[in-house]
Design a protein around this motif. Structure first.
Motif, PDB file in Angstrom:
ATOM      1  N   SER A   6      23.641 -26.141 -66.569  1.00 30.04           N
ATOM      2  CA  SER A   6      23.872 -25.301 -67.729  1.00 30.04           C
ATOM      3  C   SER A   6      23.315 -23.928 -67.391  1.00 30.04           C
ATOM      4  O   SER A   6      22.248 -23.808 -66.787  1.00 30.04           O
ATOM      5  N   TRP A   7      24.095 -22.913 -67.727  1.00 26.33           N
ATOM      6  CA  TRP A   7      23.696 -21.557 -67.396  1.00 26.33           C
ATOM      7  C   TRP A   7      22.911 -20.980 -68.555  1.00 26.33           C
ATOM      8  O   TRP A   7      23.228 -21.184 -69.705  1.00 26.33           O
ATOM      9  N   THR A   8      21.852 -20.256 -68.232  1.00 22.84           N
ATOM     10  CA  THR A   8      21.017 -19.690 -69.273  1.00 22.84           C
ATOM     11  C   THR A   8      21.596 -18.355 -69.733  1.00 22.84           C
ATOM     12  O   THR A   8      22.494 -17.800 -69.089  1.00 22.84           O
ATOM     13  N   ALA A   9      21.024 -17.841 -70.844  1.00 19.39           N
ATOM     14  CA  ALA A   9      21.482 -16.535 -71.328  1.00 19.39           C
ATOM     15  C   ALA A   9      21.217 -15.484 -70.255  1.00 19.39           C
ATOM     16  O   ALA A   9      21.991 -14.539 -70.085  1.00 19.39           O
ATOM     17  N   GLU A  10      20.148 -15.665 -69.495  1.00 20.75           N
ATOM     18  CA  GLU A  10      19.851 -14.693 -68.445  1.00 20.75           C
ATOM     19  C   GLU A  10      20.909 -14.756 -67.333  1.00 20.75           C
ATOM     20  O   GLU A  10      21.358 -13.727 -66.827  1.00 20.75           O
ATOM     21  N   ASP A  11      21.321 -15.979 -66.977  1.00 18.03           N
ATOM     22  CA  ASP A  11      22.397 -16.108 -65.983  1.00 18.03           C
ATOM     23  C   ASP A  11      23.648 -15.365 -66.467  1.00 18.03           C
ATOM     24  O   ASP A  11      24.316 -14.682 -65.701  1.00 18.03           O
ATOM     25  N   GLU A  12      23.957 -15.532 -67.780  1.00 20.20           N
ATOM     26  CA  GLU A  12      25.150 -14.873 -68.328  1.00 20.20           C
ATOM     27  C   GLU A  12      25.027 -13.358 -68.193  1.00 20.20           C
ATOM     28  O   GLU A  12      25.990 -12.673 -67.860  1.00 20.20           O
ATOM     29  N   ALA A  13      23.817 -12.845 -68.444  1.00 25.95           N
ATOM     30  CA  ALA A  13      23.607 -11.394 -68.337  1.00 25.95           C
ATOM     31  C   ALA A  13      23.782 -10.951 -66.885  1.00 25.95           C
ATOM     32  O   ALA A  13      24.336  -9.879 -66.611  1.00 25.95           O
ATOM     33  N   ARG A 233      19.043  -5.623 -71.499  1.00 27.42           N
ATOM     34  CA  ARG A 233      20.380  -6.212 -71.377  1.00 27.42           C
ATOM     35  C   ARG A 233      20.313  -7.675 -70.934  1.00 27.42           C
ATOM     36  O   ARG A 233      21.321  -8.265 -70.569  1.00 27.42           O
ATOM     37  N   GLY A 234      19.098  -8.215 -70.892  1.00 26.90           N
ATOM     38  CA  GLY A 234      18.959  -9.641 -70.589  1.00 26.90           C
ATOM     39  C   GLY A 234      18.613  -9.949 -69.145  1.00 26.90           C
ATOM     40  O   GLY A 234      18.473 -11.098 -68.763  1.00 26.90           O
ATOM     41  N   CYS A 235      18.495  -8.916 -68.295  1.00 25.09           N
ATOM     42  CA  CYS A 235      18.157  -9.161 -66.887  1.00 25.09           C
ATOM     43  C   CYS A 235      16.699  -8.796 -66.661  1.00 25.09           C
ATOM     44  O   CYS A 235      16.348  -7.618 -66.571  1.00 25.09           O
TER      45      CYS A 235
END
Ligand code: SAM
Length: 318
Positions: A6-13, A233-235
């Motif tokens: 499962s990809w995290t919100a950080e991965d998505e960013a 921006r989540g990174c």
């Protein structure tokens, strides 16, 4: 189990940074900074960016090109290119249009990115015909695209086992010279994961050159603002490594198993570009924010790390 992630919100960013880079490249291409007949397939529209952003991208792409050329001059095309965190990079197609198309080209990125890239390639004849065999065939196996000499593979660069397996599936060979590209990618890995990856690659390829482009010198106020903006921006980038100066980057790369390394900030790269290239690009757009460009340039570094005597003299002014 590797595939069930499962990809995290950080991965998505992090995944979203690919669109930013591609849009910036498309904008600069449209304005005439460099030629790329393929970028428009990957991003349909790009808003106009500030001149200093366009110039920054020009220096980044030009530095990559200069060193790719040096690598191929030294070993010829019987070699492999491994593009780490490739995003929508079009290098494979650009090289195909020259006499420098290489024997094997392997691209790795998160499956979410490679699946979309694969879809775009399959939908566009101009892209597809350059990777497929005579009857237009490409093979899709476990979500990855394989063809004769081009492999697009979904993979998390933080998992070494996965990287090893994917490189093997892409036909990577320790017997051939390898050009390893990491253009604005390793910053998104924790420092220990990035180091483990580089150490593995340096050990796996006795004749190789790594081209690394990422932020540096982030220890000052400007750098802290850059880190904060990315974090908003989540990174959340691992600041410590990015506070390194280019000289420290050289030591880091040597410590990871490369025989030789060099690193420059992008201001040094900009000054080393051929005079006529610089003059042409400077005439494209008025630059109001000279100080901002200088700040940006001094907060990005370009490094080259090599193994094997034939690559030891790769240099900015070679
Ligand atoms: C800023 S983009 C750069 C893309 C391309 N190298 C370029 O310069 O145009 C960063 C890329 O690294 C990829 N990336 C970052 N961390 C990754 C990881 N752990 N595994 C695979 N890909 C990763 C992202 O998905 C994204 O495509």
């Amino acid at each position: 189990m590797d595939n069930i992630k499962s990809w995290t919100a950080e991965d998505e960013a992090i995944i979203a940074t690919n669109m930013d880079a591609t849009e910036c490249k498309r904008c600069a291409v449209e304005l005439g900074y460099w030629k790329d007949d393929y970028i428009s397939y990957f991003v349909r529209h790009a808003d106009r960016k500030a001149p200093e952003i366009n110039r920054g991208y020009y220096a980044r792409v030009k530095a990559m090109e200069m060193f790719i050329h040096q690598f191929l001059e030294r070993c010829g095309t019987k070699c492999q290119i491994i593009n780490l965190g490739c995003g929508y990079d079009t290098l494979y197609w650009r090289l195909k249009d020259t006499t420098q198309a290489v024997g094997n080209f392997i691209e790795l990125d998160f499956p979410a990115v490679t699946a979309k890239k694969c879809h775009i390639i399959k939908r566009n004849k101009q892209l597809l015909q350059k990777i497929s065999n005579e009857d237009g065939e490409v093979m899709i196996r476990s979500g990855d695209l394989h063809s004769d000499g081009y492999h697009l593979l979904g993979c998390d660069l933080r998992c070494l086992g996965e990287v090893r397996r994917k490189l093997a599936a892409g036909g990577a060979s320790a017997a051939l010279p390898a050009l390893l590209l990491a253009e604005c990618v390793l910053v998104y890995l924790r420092p220990d994961a990035a180091d483990a990856l580089l150490q593995h690659l340096a050990g796996a390829f006795p004749r190789c050159a790594l081209l690394l482009y990422e932020q540096c010198n982030l220890g000052d106020t400007f750098g802290e603002v850059m880190l904060r903006n990315l974090s908003a921006r989540g990174c959340v980038l691992a600041g410590e490594r990015l506070r390194m100066r280019p000289a420290a980057l050289v030591e880091r790369l040597r410590g990871l198993g490369f025989d030789a390394a060099r690193a420059w900030d992008m201001q040094a790269v900009w000054r080393a570009l051929p005079d006529d290239d610089r003059a042409r690009v400077e005439a494209l757009e008025m630059l109001d924010e000279r100080e901002l460009l200088l700040q940006l340039n001094t907060h990005y570094a370009f490094s080259v790390a090599t193994r094997g005597d034939i690559f030891a003299d790769m240099d900015l002014n070679a």
